[in-house]
Write a protein that holds these residues in place. Structure first.
Motif, short mmCIF file in Angstrom:
data_model
loop_
_atom_site.label_atom_id
_atom_site.label_comp_id
_atom_site.label_asym_id
_atom_site.label_seq_id
_atom_site.Cartn_x
_atom_site.Cartn_y
_atom_site.Cartn_z
N MET A 1 11.48 41.47 -35.01
CA MET A 1 10.99 40.11 -34.81
C MET A 1 12.13 39.18 -34.42
SD MET A 1 8.42 39.92 -38.04
CE MET A 1 7.26 38.63 -37.63
N GLU A 2 13.28 39.33 -35.07
CA GLU A 2 14.46 38.51 -34.72
C GLU A 2 14.86 38.74 -33.26
OE1 GLU A 2 17.88 38.49 -37.31
OE2 GLU A 2 16.57 38.77 -39.05
N LYS A 3 14.89 40.01 -32.85
CA LYS A 3 15.28 40.36 -31.49
C LYS A 3 14.31 39.74 -30.48
CE LYS A 3 15.73 44.41 -28.50
NZ LYS A 3 14.52 44.24 -27.68
N ASP A 4 13.01 39.90 -30.74
CA ASP A 4 12.01 39.34 -29.83
C ASP A 4 12.08 37.82 -29.79
OD1 ASP A 4 11.03 41.78 -29.02
OD2 ASP A 4 9.39 41.81 -30.47
N MET A 5 12.32 37.19 -30.94
CA MET A 5 12.41 35.73 -30.99
C MET A 5 13.58 35.23 -30.14
SD MET A 5 12.55 33.21 -34.32
CE MET A 5 14.04 33.95 -34.98
N GLU A 6 14.73 35.90 -30.26
CA GLU A 6 15.91 35.51 -29.48
C GLU A 6 15.64 35.68 -27.99
OE1 GLU A 6 19.20 37.73 -31.04
OE2 GLU A 6 19.08 36.72 -32.99
N GLU A 7 14.99 36.79 -27.63
CA GLU A 7 14.67 37.05 -26.22
C GLU A 7 13.72 35.98 -25.68
OE1 GLU A 7 12.18 40.46 -24.15
OE2 GLU A 7 14.09 41.21 -24.91
N CYS A 8 12.71 35.62 -26.46
CA CYS A 8 11.76 34.58 -26.03
C CYS A 8 12.46 33.25 -25.83
CB CYS A 8 10.65 34.41 -27.07
SG CYS A 8 9.46 35.76 -27.10
N GLU A 9 13.35 32.90 -26.74
CA GLU A 9 14.07 31.63 -26.63
C GLU A 9 14.97 31.61 -25.40
OE1 GLU A 9 15.98 31.21 -30.42
OE2 GLU A 9 14.17 30.41 -31.36
N GLY B 1 13.19 28.94 -18.11
CA GLY B 1 11.91 28.55 -17.54
C GLY B 1 10.95 29.70 -17.34
N LYS B 2 11.20 30.80 -18.03
CA LYS B 2 10.35 31.99 -17.92
C LYS B 2 9.57 32.16 -19.22
CE LYS B 2 13.78 34.33 -15.05
NZ LYS B 2 14.70 35.47 -14.99
N SER B 3 8.51 32.95 -19.15
CA SER B 3 7.72 33.27 -20.34
C SER B 3 7.71 34.77 -20.55
CB SER B 3 6.29 32.78 -20.19
OG SER B 3 6.25 31.38 -20.15
N LYS B 4 7.85 35.18 -21.78
CA LYS B 4 7.79 36.59 -22.11
C LYS B 4 6.34 37.00 -22.33
CE LYS B 4 9.52 39.98 -25.34
NZ LYS B 4 10.34 40.27 -26.48
N GLU B 5 5.97 38.16 -21.87
CA GLU B 5 4.62 38.68 -22.09
C GLU B 5 4.47 39.04 -23.57
OE1 GLU B 5 0.93 39.54 -21.60
OE2 GLU B 5 2.07 39.02 -19.80
N CYS B 6 3.43 38.54 -24.19
CA CYS B 6 3.22 38.74 -25.62
C CYS B 6 2.79 40.16 -25.97
CB CYS B 6 2.19 37.74 -26.15
SG CYS B 6 2.78 36.04 -26.10
N CYS C 1 6.15 33.44 -31.78
CA CYS C 1 5.97 32.08 -31.26
C CYS C 1 5.78 31.06 -32.37
CB CYS C 1 4.77 32.03 -30.31
SG CYS C 1 5.03 33.02 -28.84
N LEU C 2 5.21 31.48 -33.47
CA LEU C 2 5.03 30.56 -34.60
C LEU C 2 6.35 30.24 -35.28
CD1 LEU C 2 1.87 32.16 -36.23
CD2 LEU C 2 1.97 30.14 -34.77
N MET C 3 7.36 31.08 -35.10
CA MET C 3 8.62 30.88 -35.78
C MET C 3 9.68 30.19 -34.93
SD MET C 3 9.10 34.28 -38.03
CE MET C 3 8.17 35.50 -37.13
N GLN C 4 9.41 30.03 -33.67
CA GLN C 4 10.40 29.40 -32.78
C GLN C 4 10.56 27.92 -33.12
OE1 GLN C 4 8.78 30.39 -28.94
NE2 GLN C 4 10.38 31.91 -28.64
N ILE C 5 11.74 27.42 -32.97
CA ILE C 5 12.04 26.01 -33.20
C ILE C 5 11.86 25.28 -31.88
CG2 ILE C 5 13.80 24.36 -33.87
CD1 ILE C 5 15.04 26.64 -35.54
#
Length: 58
Positions: free
Chosen positions: A26-34, A40-45, A53-57
């Motif tokens: 989850m940490e790895k995915d969160m960092e990648e999403c941020e 300006g890109k979006s990661k495929e869920c 996404c609920l944990m992102q600041i």
């Protein structure tokens, strides 16, 4: 986990909350999403760890 922490988790769950520990995946995915968001890109869920996404600041 100490008794006080368990008591607090139990109290939160009684009130309808769910308490989880963030996994390494989850940490790895969160960092990648941020990082992608900054570009300006979006990661495929699909295939991503749950609830990142609920944990992102924002």
């Amino acid at each position: 986990m100490d008794a006080e922490t368990l008591r607090m988790i139990t109290e939160l769950e009684k009130r309808g909350y769910k308490v989880i520990k963030i996994s390494k995946a989850m940490e790895k995915d969160m960092e990648e999403c941020e990082e992608m968001d900054l570009e300006g890109k979006s990661k495929e869920c699909l295939g991503c760890s749950c609830s990142i996404c609920l944990m992102q600041i924002y």
